[in-house]
Motif scaffolding. Structure first.
Motif, PDB file in Angstrom:
ATOM      1  N   ASP A 221     -14.682 -12.505   4.709  1.00 50.85           N
ATOM      2  CA  ASP A 221     -13.713 -11.563   4.170  1.00 50.85           C
ATOM      3  C   ASP A 221     -13.282 -10.582   5.264  1.00 50.85           C
ATOM      4  OD1 ASP A 221     -15.658  -9.488   4.388  1.00 50.85           O
ATOM      5  OD2 ASP A 221     -16.350  -9.838   2.342  1.00 50.85           O
ATOM      6  N   ASN A 222     -12.314  -9.725   4.934  1.00 48.18           N
ATOM      7  CA  ASN A 222     -11.752  -8.816   5.942  1.00 48.18           C
ATOM      8  C   ASN A 222     -12.795  -7.880   6.529  1.00 48.18           C
ATOM      9  OD1 ASN A 222      -9.294  -9.988   5.502  1.00 48.18           O
ATOM     10  ND2 ASN A 222      -8.324  -8.206   4.582  1.00 48.18           N
ATOM     11  N   GLY A 223     -13.711  -7.415   5.705  1.00 46.16           N
ATOM     12  CA  GLY A 223     -14.755  -6.524   6.213  1.00 46.16           C
ATOM     13  C   GLY A 223     -15.642  -7.201   7.227  1.00 46.16           C
ATOM     14  N   GLN A 224     -15.995  -8.450   6.961  1.00 47.30           N
ATOM     15  CA  GLN A 224     -16.829  -9.202   7.905  1.00 47.30           C
ATOM     16  C   GLN A 224     -16.070  -9.489   9.199  1.00 47.30           C
ATOM     17  OE1 GLN A 224     -17.528 -12.358   4.996  1.00 47.30           O
ATOM     18  NE2 GLN A 224     -19.739 -11.931   5.051  1.00 47.30           N
ATOM     19  N   ILE A 225     -14.784  -9.836   9.060  1.00 49.84           N
ATOM     20  CA  ILE A 225     -13.972 -10.092  10.246  1.00 49.84           C
ATOM     21  C   ILE A 225     -13.817  -8.817  11.067  1.00 49.84           C
ATOM     22  CG2 ILE A 225     -11.698 -10.831  11.064  1.00 49.84           C
ATOM     23  CD1 ILE A 225     -11.518 -12.597   8.540  1.00 49.84           C
ATOM     24  N   HIS A 226     -13.629  -7.697  10.395  1.00 48.72           N
ATOM     25  CA  HIS A 226     -13.556  -6.398  11.071  1.00 48.72           C
ATOM     26  C   HIS A 226     -14.793  -6.168  11.943  1.00 48.72           C
ATOM     27  CE1 HIS A 226     -13.351  -2.004  11.584  1.00 48.72           C
ATOM     28  NE2 HIS A 226     -14.588  -1.974  11.134  1.00 48.72           N
ATOM     29  N   GLU A 227     -15.971  -6.481  11.404  1.00 54.49           N
ATOM     30  CA  GLU A 227     -17.211  -6.272  12.147  1.00 54.49           C
ATOM     31  C   GLU A 227     -17.296  -7.179  13.375  1.00 54.49           C
ATOM     32  OE1 GLU A 227     -19.426  -3.892  11.805  1.00 54.49           O
ATOM     33  OE2 GLU A 227     -18.250  -3.076  10.148  1.00 54.49           O
ATOM     34  N   VAL A 228     -16.787  -8.406  13.255  1.00 54.72           N
ATOM     35  CA  VAL A 228     -16.799  -9.320  14.397  1.00 54.72           C
ATOM     36  C   VAL A 228     -15.917  -8.778  15.516  1.00 54.72           C
ATOM     37  CG1 VAL A 228     -16.107 -11.608  15.215  1.00 54.72           C
ATOM     38  CG2 VAL A 228     -17.343 -11.375  13.052  1.00 54.72           C
ATOM     39  N   PHE A 249      -7.987  -4.557  10.340  1.00 52.16           N
ATOM     40  CA  PHE A 249      -8.848  -5.178   9.336  1.00 52.16           C
ATOM     41  C   PHE A 249      -9.626  -4.171   8.495  1.00 52.16           C
ATOM     42  CE2 PHE A 249      -7.937  -9.086  11.514  1.00 52.16           C
ATOM     43  CZ  PHE A 249      -8.017 -10.029  10.500  1.00 52.16           C
ATOM     44  N   ALA A 250      -9.439  -2.886   8.755  1.00 52.24           N
ATOM     45  CA  ALA A 250     -10.089  -1.854   7.945  1.00 52.24           C
ATOM     46  C   ALA A 250      -9.077  -0.981   7.206  1.00 52.24           C
ATOM     47  CB  ALA A 250     -10.970  -0.971   8.833  1.00 52.24           C
ATOM     48  N   PHE A 251      -7.774  -1.300   7.375  1.00 51.23           N
ATOM     49  CA  PHE A 251      -6.749  -0.378   6.890  1.00 51.23           C
ATOM     50  C   PHE A 251      -6.287  -0.685   5.466  1.00 51.23           C
ATOM     51  CE2 PHE A 251      -2.503   1.304   6.296  1.00 51.23           C
ATOM     52  CZ  PHE A 251      -2.619   2.593   6.801  1.00 51.23           C
ATOM     53  N   LYS A 252      -6.290   0.375   4.642  1.00 52.28           N
ATOM     54  CA  LYS A 252      -5.705   0.329   3.309  1.00 52.28           C
ATOM     55  C   LYS A 252      -4.810   1.551   3.150  1.00 52.28           C
ATOM     56  CE  LYS A 252      -9.762  -1.823   1.135  1.00 52.28           C
ATOM     57  NZ  LYS A 252     -10.817  -1.674   0.078  1.00 52.28           N
ATOM     58  N   ASN A 253      -3.658   1.361   2.516  1.00 51.44           N
ATOM     59  CA  ASN A 253      -2.819   2.512   2.221  1.00 51.44           C
ATOM     60  C   ASN A 253      -3.523   3.418   1.231  1.00 51.44           C
ATOM     61  OD1 ASN A 253      -0.437   2.171   3.789  1.00 51.44           O
ATOM     62  ND2 ASN A 253       0.215   0.508   2.425  1.00 51.44           N
ATOM     63  N   GLU A 254      -3.265   4.693   1.353  1.00 48.89           N
ATOM     64  CA  GLU A 254      -3.909   5.670   0.489  1.00 48.89           C
ATOM     65  C   GLU A 254      -3.610   5.357  -0.980  1.00 48.89           C
ATOM     66  OE1 GLU A 254      -4.143  10.547  -0.087  1.00 48.89           O
ATOM     67  OE2 GLU A 254      -3.009   9.664   1.566  1.00 48.89           O
ATOM     68  N   PHE A 259      -6.226  -4.537   1.236  1.00 50.95           N
ATOM     69  CA  PHE A 259      -5.946  -4.342   2.652  1.00 50.95           C
ATOM     70  C   PHE A 259      -4.470  -4.605   2.896  1.00 50.95           C
ATOM     71  CE2 PHE A 259     -10.483  -5.316   2.684  1.00 50.95           C
ATOM     72  CZ  PHE A 259     -10.973  -4.340   3.546  1.00 50.95           C
ATOM     73  N   LEU A 260      -3.839  -3.740   3.665  1.00 53.63           N
ATOM     74  CA  LEU A 260      -2.413  -3.892   3.940  1.00 53.63           C
ATOM     75  C   LEU A 260      -2.121  -5.247   4.565  1.00 53.63           C
ATOM     76  CD1 LEU A 260       0.481  -2.855   4.115  1.00 53.63           C
ATOM     77  CD2 LEU A 260      -0.142  -1.692   6.250  1.00 53.63           C
ATOM     78  N   LEU A 261      -3.009  -5.721   5.448  1.00 47.52           N
ATOM     79  CA  LEU A 261      -2.802  -6.998   6.147  1.00 47.52           C
ATOM     80  C   LEU A 261      -2.527  -8.128   5.171  1.00 47.52           C
ATOM     81  CD1 LEU A 261      -2.916  -8.733   8.746  1.00 47.52           C
ATOM     82  CD2 LEU A 261      -5.377  -8.950   8.360  1.00 47.52           C
ATOM     83  N   ASP A 262      -3.239  -8.138   4.048  1.00 44.51           N
ATOM     84  CA  ASP A 262      -3.109  -9.240   3.094  1.00 44.51           C
ATOM     85  C   ASP A 262      -1.756  -9.259   2.395  1.00 44.51           C
ATOM     86  OD1 ASP A 262      -5.674 -10.017   3.728  1.00 44.51           O
ATOM     87  OD2 ASP A 262      -6.592  -8.876   2.090  1.00 44.51           O
ATOM     88  N   ASN A 263      -1.010  -8.184   2.480  1.00 44.44           N
ATOM     89  CA  ASN A 263       0.296  -8.105   1.827  1.00 44.44           C
ATOM     90  C   ASN A 263       1.468  -8.270   2.790  1.00 44.44           C
ATOM     91  OD1 ASN A 263      -0.762  -7.600  -0.805  1.00 44.44           O
ATOM     92  ND2 ASN A 263      -1.193  -5.494  -0.196  1.00 44.44           N
ATOM     93  N   ILE A 264       1.177  -8.513   4.059  1.00 39.79           N
ATOM     94  CA  ILE A 264       2.233  -8.685   5.067  1.00 39.79           C
ATOM     95  C   ILE A 264       2.635 -10.149   5.139  1.00 39.79           C
ATOM     96  CG2 ILE A 264       2.783  -8.484   7.530  1.00 39.79           C
ATOM     97  CD1 ILE A 264       0.917  -6.087   7.669  1.00 39.79           C
ATOM     98  N   ARG A 265       3.951 -10.402   5.123  1.00 39.55           N
ATOM     99  CA  ARG A 265       4.449 -11.772   5.209  1.00 39.55           C
ATOM    100  C   ARG A 265       4.060 -12.405   6.542  1.00 39.55           C
ATOM    101  NH1 ARG A 265       8.439 -13.598   1.793  1.00 39.55           N
ATOM    102  NH2 ARG A 265       9.327 -14.899   3.452  1.00 39.55           N
ATOM    103  N   ASP A 266       3.779 -13.698   6.499  1.00 41.00           N
ATOM    104  CA  ASP A 266       3.319 -14.429   7.687  1.00 41.00           C
ATOM    105  C   ASP A 266       4.488 -14.984   8.497  1.00 41.00           C
ATOM    106  OD1 ASP A 266       3.921 -16.158   5.572  1.00 41.00           O
ATOM    107  OD2 ASP A 266       2.651 -17.748   6.368  1.00 41.00           O
ATOM    108  N   GLU A 267       5.473 -14.150   8.772  1.00 42.21           N
ATOM    109  CA  GLU A 267       6.614 -14.523   9.600  1.00 42.21           C
ATOM    110  C   GLU A 267       6.701 -13.554  10.770  1.00 42.21           C
ATOM    111  OE1 GLU A 267      10.286 -15.739   7.425  1.00 42.21           O
ATOM    112  OE2 GLU A 267       9.173 -15.037   5.666  1.00 42.21           O
TER     113      GLU A 267
END
Length: 485
Positions: A221-228, A249-254, A259-267
């Motif tokens: 998950d994102n938290g584990q990837i953040h730690e790596v 990998f640690a960022f969330k909007n207030e 996680f913001l990353l998961d909502n960004i289009r992959d283009e």
């Protein structure tokens, strides 16, 4: 030329020492950086809002202008005008306007991401008109411009000596040394910046592929990837790009749980400098496959609707996760990333070496690595090794031939082979990792199978070939009756 520093200290004639055209975020931030170091500055933009915003800073060392003539009249002679405007026709348009208000001996600096061929042309044209021209790559983004970028000026050496005191003050500092230096003749500065951006494309692609492996392959998950990434950034992989990736990998909007990353289009978008690097390499007949594939994958990412259709037509039929490899698998991935990262830098430096031979830029590869160590987007711990390699042997043709680099690379071979083969077996795309390994395997190959290609070319097109043990150029009539079963 007069010494700029003395002019500034004396504030001779109450004139501004430095002028900036283009007051977007980069131009405004760089101008504020210059002003913070005590230099009186002038800024110009054809947007009244941007001029007003500059004047609203209420900085006693900065004046904003909407009138080009008043802007240039405010500058001490010889006048120094830097442009930070979009590359292409806009640069030529601004230069044409400046020709009407500047005099012989004045200095024009193009600090944008101009194509080196355009810089080459502009240098020749302005030299013929008696103006000094400097094509300067600037790296570090908005924050770098404000707090200390890495800068790659090239072109007119006399002009560089004039602006050097300012640039050295505003540049990032590494070991109390500024991350700016004169790159070389004519378009050298923008060529170096172009290659910098090509390496940037490659490393960003490698990071995204490592993310894909951890997410799809290892089920992290994102938290584990953040730690790596956090762990990697504390060791030999320490770099600006891994630093910001760790933050992402640690960022969330207030107020949000996702996680913001998961909502960004992959283009992924691009501004063209990576493509320019690949094109220049091909023109010089030099392979840069990790950079090339990074450019291609950005292009492929934009074909979203086609990818959606293909995903429905060709569903995954492999067991994609392989968590049973154990926690130490990320150590293998770290080795693979190191291997591929070295390859990306090596290909970029080799391109600079070849361009120097072809264009007579008078580049110093150790100096380039030295100023990339701070301020720029591709700054990393490994640049210390690159600097050491070319500093020890200025005639080193390829980074992979440095003994120290080769010893470290050899220790990472198992990791890259493991990661690439596992990814292929589990249906995970790792084109940049794969390209780095393939490049290495052919680079270390004394006899490639391209003798067959030469035979084929001669067969169908009479393109001739050379022999191993005999001098000369040869052609054969490859008729079937001469070939015995």
């Amino acid at each position: 030329m007069q010494n700029l520093q003395e002019d500034i200290i004396m504030k001779q004639e109450n004139k501004n020492a430095f002028g900036m055209i283009g007051l977007g975020t980069m131009g405004s931030n760089l101008l504020q950086n210059i002003a913070d170091h005590g230099y009186p500055c002038a800024g110009y933009d054809n947007s009244p809002e941007k001029v007003n915003a500059l004047n609203a800073l209420d900085n006693e060392n900065i004046e904003g202008f909407s009138d080009l003539k008043k802007f240039t009249d405010s500058l001490a002679r010889p006048r120094i005008v830097m442009m930070l405007v979009p590359a292409g026709e806009i640069v030529d348009h601004v230069i044409d306007e400046l020709l009407g208000v500047l005099d012989k001996g004045d200095i024009i600096i193009d600090g944008g991401n101009s194509h080196y061929t355009d810089t080459e042309r502009r240098y020749q044209e302005l030299e013929g008109k008696g103006l000094h021209f400097v094509g300067m790559g600037v790296s570090g983004g908005e924050e770098g411009a404000r707090r200390g970028p890495s800068m790659m000026p090239g072109g007119d050496k006399e002009a560089y000596e004039m602006i050097k005191p300012v640039l050295e003050k505003i540049a990032a500092q590494v070991n109390n040394e500024p991350t700016v230096a004169f790159m070389g003749n004519r378009s050298a500065g923008h060529f170096v910046k172009m290659v910098h951006n090509g390496i940037e494309y490659a490393i960003m692609q490698l990071i995204s592929e490592s993310y894909e492996i951890m997410k799809k392959g290892l089920g992290m998950d994102n938290g584990q990837i953040h730690e790596v990434y956090k762990k990697w950034n504390q060791g030999r992989l320490k770099s600006y790009l891994l630093e910001i990736t760790t933050d992402i990998f640690a960022f969330k909007n207030e107020g949000e749980n996702d996680f913001l990353l998961d909502n960004i289009r992959d283009e992924a978008k691009a501004k063209g400098t990576g493509k320019w690097t690949s094109q220049a390499a091909m023109d010089l007949h030099l392979p840069t496959p990790v950079i090339d594939i990074a450019v291609s994958m950005r292009d492929l990412s934009t074909l979203k609707s086609l990818r959606v259709q293909a995903s429905e037509m060709y569903p995954d039929e492999t067991e994609m996760k392989y968590e049973d490899r154990g926690a130490d698998y990320c150590d293998q991935l770290e080795e693979a990333f190191y291997f591929a990262m070295v390859s990306a830098y090596a290909q970029g430096m080799h391109l600079l070496y070849q361009a120097n031979e072809e264009f007579k830029y008078d580049l110093n590869l150790d100096l380039i690595a030295k100023i990339w160590r701070g301020g720029c987007i591709i700054r990393s711990e490994f640049l210390e090794d690159i600097y050491a390699a070319f500093n020890q042997d200025p005639k080193l043709q390829h980074l992979l031939l440095d003994k120290s680099v080769s010893e470290d690379l050899k220790r990472s071979i198992t990791g890259i082979r493991t990661v690439v083969s596992d990814a292929v077996l589990h249906g995970i795309a790792t084109p940049a990792f794969s390209a780095s390994l393939t490049y290495f395997d052919d680079f270390r190959c004394e006899n490639m199978p391209t003798n067959l290609i030469q035979a084929q070319r001669d067969y169908f097109g009479s393109h001739t070939y050379e022999l191993k043990a005999k001098e000369g150029v040869f052609h054969t009539k490859w008729v079937m009756e001469n070939i015995k079963e």
